[in-house]
Design a protein around this motif. Sequence first.
Motif, PDB file in Angstrom:
ATOM      1  N   SER A  59       7.044   2.225   1.752  1.00 63.84           N
ATOM      2  CA  SER A  59       6.665   3.223   2.761  1.00 63.84           C
ATOM      3  C   SER A  59       5.539   4.109   2.253  1.00 63.84           C
ATOM      4  CB  SER A  59       7.884   4.074   3.128  1.00 63.84           C
ATOM      5  OG  SER A  59       8.897   3.299   3.746  1.00 63.84           O
ATOM      6  N   LEU A 118       8.366   5.440   9.286  1.00 68.93           N
ATOM      7  CA  LEU A 118       9.044   4.957  10.492  1.00 68.93           C
ATOM      8  C   LEU A 118       8.272   5.352  11.745  1.00 68.93           C
ATOM      9  CD1 LEU A 118      11.646   3.475  11.365  1.00 68.93           C
ATOM     10  CD2 LEU A 118      12.754   5.715  11.527  1.00 68.93           C
ATOM     11  N   ASN A 119       7.474   6.412  11.631  1.00 69.62           N
ATOM     12  CA  ASN A 119       6.722   6.927  12.770  1.00 69.62           C
ATOM     13  C   ASN A 119       5.337   6.295  12.901  1.00 69.62           C
ATOM     14  OD1 ASN A 119       6.717   8.663  15.004  1.00 69.62           O
ATOM     15  ND2 ASN A 119       5.527  10.209  13.921  1.00 69.62           N
ATOM     16  N   PRO A 129       2.777   0.204  15.477  1.00 69.68           N
ATOM     17  CA  PRO A 129       2.725  -1.200  15.054  1.00 69.68           C
ATOM     18  C   PRO A 129       1.374  -1.615  14.495  1.00 69.68           C
ATOM     19  CG  PRO A 129       3.888  -1.003  17.142  1.00 69.68           C
ATOM     20  CD  PRO A 129       3.324   0.355  16.832  1.00 69.68           C
ATOM     21  N   SER A 162       8.427  -4.280   8.022  1.00 68.44           N
ATOM     22  CA  SER A 162       9.494  -4.218   9.016  1.00 68.44           C
ATOM     23  C   SER A 162      10.026  -2.791   9.116  1.00 68.44           C
ATOM     24  CB  SER A 162      10.621  -5.167   8.608  1.00 68.44           C
ATOM     25  OG  SER A 162      11.757  -4.955   9.414  1.00 68.44           O
ATOM     26  N   ARG A 163      10.437  -2.419  10.316  1.00 65.81           N
ATOM     27  CA  ARG A 163      10.996  -1.080  10.515  1.00 65.81           C
ATOM     28  C   ARG A 163      12.255  -0.855   9.687  1.00 65.81           C
ATOM     29  NH1 ARG A 163       7.597   2.473  13.130  1.00 65.81           N
ATOM     30  NH2 ARG A 163       6.385   1.368  14.693  1.00 65.81           N
ATOM     31  N   CYS A 164      12.930  -1.938   9.296  1.00 62.88           N
ATOM     32  CA  CYS A 164      14.168  -1.764   8.542  1.00 62.88           C
ATOM     33  C   CYS A 164      13.909  -1.220   7.147  1.00 62.88           C
ATOM     34  CB  CYS A 164      14.933  -3.083   8.451  1.00 62.88           C
ATOM     35  SG  CYS A 164      14.146  -4.332   7.429  1.00 62.88           S
TER      36      CYS A 164
END
Length: 407
Positions: free
Chosen positions: A57, A352-353, A356, A362-364
């Motif tokens: 991240s 997370l914000n 795309p 991946s969002r996970c």
Amino acid sequence: MRLRRELGVGDAVVIGLGAMIGAGVFAALAPAAAEAGSGLLLGLALAALVAWCNATSSARLAARYPSSGGTYVYGRERLGPFWGYLAGWGFVVGKTASCAAMALTVGAYLWPEQAHLVAVAAVLVLTAVSCAGVQKAAWLTKVIVALVLAVLAAVVVACLSAGTASPLLGGGTDPLGVLRAAGLLFFAFAGYARIATLGEEVRDPRRTIPRAVPIALGCTLVVYVAVAISVLLVLGPQRLASAVDPLAEAVRAAGVPALAPVVRVGAAIAALGSLLALLLGVSRTTFAMARDRHLPRVLAVVHPRTGVPHRAELAVGAVAALLAATVDLRAAIGFSSFGVLAYYAIANASALNLTPREVWLSRCVPVLGILGCVLLAGALPIGSVLAGSAVLGLGAVVYRLTASRVT
């Protein structure tokens, strides 16, 4: 008031290694083994997983926002000014305490009777090095990393060459103990943030940072796994848990007592590397917050010759030296840990914000990162949780008092 972009991929990787392969590998294994017992390697794996989520991240955010300040900048841009400020506050307060703790580690290994004096001297010398320019700091970090890796390699070889070996597993495994051990071991990996906080001094940050972070984290994981397995083979979980100097105890048990003093010197050098990386990271976040008027504007000055935020570096060094001279910060490590976990939780929420088009992961990944930070923070001693929450609350009050000055 912009910093010079002088660091390449190799420099960024070395700075990350200097922050991660630090005093933690010499000191964290014993308390982690005391918590997890035979589940020590599981705790190490869990810590590495959370660190990987956070690093992924952070790397994507740093490439999107290549400015000094790390999650202070990401939180501000993706979640709003308050969350960015809270991340920066937690980082500066917690990591300034960590600077003093690393300095005291140097003193404890080199001259225990005068640990505070040595700690202050270490802070002052490394503050001067960081003020001389980020390239000089990167060069010194390369030397420190090379020496520490050589010492750790000697420990691994000595342990694996021992005639006898204890089983890696022994006794029951407590899931909560594994979680607590992961919380202790996580901070051995947390130094990758130094790469992100130096984003304004990295060449081609959109390519350099996403490359440097996983390389540094992967190298650190390999080193930690090798050291943990080697020490466990010689000492076993129970003996490792009770060791005061686990790596030195391991080489003595392996039949190479002459290597123990070398390990002690290596631990001091490792702590110096961590201290230098911490000073660089905290000063850049301080600089970024001062530039936005959340801290005194006088700290947002770049030296015209060296191109570094010298006033922020001097301020952080002065506070760290004062703490190192007057306070025993070993009991405050949990407090520092809480602040850093809050910092990374905000980093994951910021990732997370991302839209795309801005993110390839991946969002996970950020979701796992948030959950991991919350779990590890909750596993800390209740005193650390309460103290950390109180300091974050104080930061919120300071934000309300200073927000009107921000343009």
